[in-house]
Design a protein around this motif. Structure first.
Motif, short mmCIF file in Angstrom:
data_model
loop_
_atom_site.label_atom_id
_atom_site.label_comp_id
_atom_site.label_asym_id
_atom_site.label_seq_id
_atom_site.Cartn_x
_atom_site.Cartn_y
_atom_site.Cartn_z
N ASP A 101 -5.66 -8.73 1.43
CA ASP A 101 -6.36 -9.67 0.57
C ASP A 101 -6.53 -9.10 -0.83
O ASP A 101 -6.52 -7.89 -1.04
CB ASP A 101 -7.73 -10.03 1.14
CG ASP A 101 -7.62 -10.91 2.38
OD1 ASP A 101 -8.63 -11.01 3.07
OD2 ASP A 101 -6.55 -11.48 2.64
N ASP A 102 -6.75 -9.97 -1.77
CA ASP A 102 -6.90 -9.57 -3.16
C ASP A 102 -8.22 -8.84 -3.37
O ASP A 102 -9.29 -9.33 -2.97
CB ASP A 102 -6.84 -10.82 -4.05
CG ASP A 102 -6.86 -10.49 -5.51
OD1 ASP A 102 -6.01 -9.69 -5.95
OD2 ASP A 102 -7.75 -11.00 -6.22
N ARG A 145 -4.38 -8.43 -7.15
CA ARG A 145 -2.97 -8.75 -6.88
C ARG A 145 -2.21 -9.14 -8.16
O ARG A 145 -1.12 -8.64 -8.42
CB ARG A 145 -2.90 -9.87 -5.83
CG ARG A 145 -1.56 -10.06 -5.22
CD ARG A 145 -1.52 -11.11 -4.11
NE ARG A 145 -2.68 -11.96 -4.00
CZ ARG A 145 -3.47 -12.02 -2.93
NH1 ARG A 145 -3.23 -11.29 -1.88
NH2 ARG A 145 -4.50 -12.85 -2.90
N GLN A 152 -1.86 -6.14 -10.45
CA GLN A 152 -0.87 -5.20 -9.91
C GLN A 152 0.54 -5.68 -10.21
O GLN A 152 1.42 -4.88 -10.55
CB GLN A 152 -1.06 -5.01 -8.40
CG GLN A 152 -0.15 -3.94 -7.81
CD GLN A 152 -0.43 -2.56 -8.36
OE1 GLN A 152 -1.56 -2.10 -8.32
NE2 GLN A 152 0.60 -1.89 -8.88
N LYS A 153 0.77 -6.98 -10.12
CA LYS A 153 2.09 -7.54 -10.43
C LYS A 153 2.44 -7.30 -11.89
O LYS A 153 3.57 -6.93 -12.22
CB LYS A 153 2.15 -9.03 -10.10
CG LYS A 153 3.52 -9.64 -10.41
CD LYS A 153 3.69 -11.02 -9.89
CE LYS A 153 5.02 -11.65 -10.17
NZ LYS A 153 6.04 -10.93 -10.84
#
Length: 190
Positions: free
Chosen positions: A24-25, A114, A117-118
């Motif tokens: 999960d985020d 998330r 991080q991308k």
């Protein structure tokens, strides 16, 4: 004093829980844990503040990490100079935010969300001038988003310290956005 130590330890336990939750985020997890805490204390309506504190923590970690990466990988001296400014500025912002989180009992992520991080992964995969251009572009895009979010929270936060924090950071975010736009214009013709 004992209350502060207890709160600090509770925050540390919640942070460790956030890190071990898996796929999960981290932003969503931290915000959900904050909301749960606030509701248990009889403080409903804190979702937007909790989400902002978690998002801002992750965003500032992102800009610190991207700045460090750019100091290593950037080709252009102007990009390295900007990266140093970004890293220094966002380190101070994160320190201020962490203090508020401790005092007001917000749970914060200890790793990038998330989406952040991308962004980091996308930029770090580039090399040479491609890295410089990707770093500038993504930094500009992220600062544009941050500025809008901070402006909203400066007006609409429920917690006064969060409202004041967001308002205090607006000049720095505007400066960073202008700096990235100017550098993007100069290097965009390459």
């Amino acid at each position: 004093m004992i209350r502060k130590i207890t709160l600090y330890l509770a925050s540390a336990v919640l942070l460790l829980g956030t890190a071990s939750c898996g796929a999960d985020d981290s932003i969503e997890q931290a915000a959900a844990q904050s909301v749960e805490q606030f509701e248990a204390m009889g403080m409903p309506g804190m979702k937007n503040d909790a989400l902002f504190v978690a998002e801002a923590t992750s965003a500032n970690m992102l800009h610190m990490q991207l700045g460090e990466l750019a100091l290593e990988k950037a080709v252009s001296p102007e990009v390295k100079e900007m990266a140093q400014d970004m890293s220094t500025g966002h380190t101070r912002v994160l320190e201020d935010l962490q203090q508020i989180a401790i005092e007001r009992e917000f749970v914060v992520p200890n790793q990038l969300g998330r989406a952040h991080q991308k962004v980091y992964d996308d930029v770090s995969s580039e090399t040479g001038i491609g890295f410089d251009l990707a770093y500038i572009k993504r930094t500009r895009e992220e600062h544009d988003r941050l500025l809008k979010r901070y402006e909203d929270m400066a007006e609409n936060a429920q917690v006064m310290e969060v409202k004041q924090f967001a308002s205090k950071q607006l000049p720095l975010l505007r400066q960073h956005l202008q700096q990235t736009e100017a550098l993007e214009d100069r290097l965009g013709d390459i």
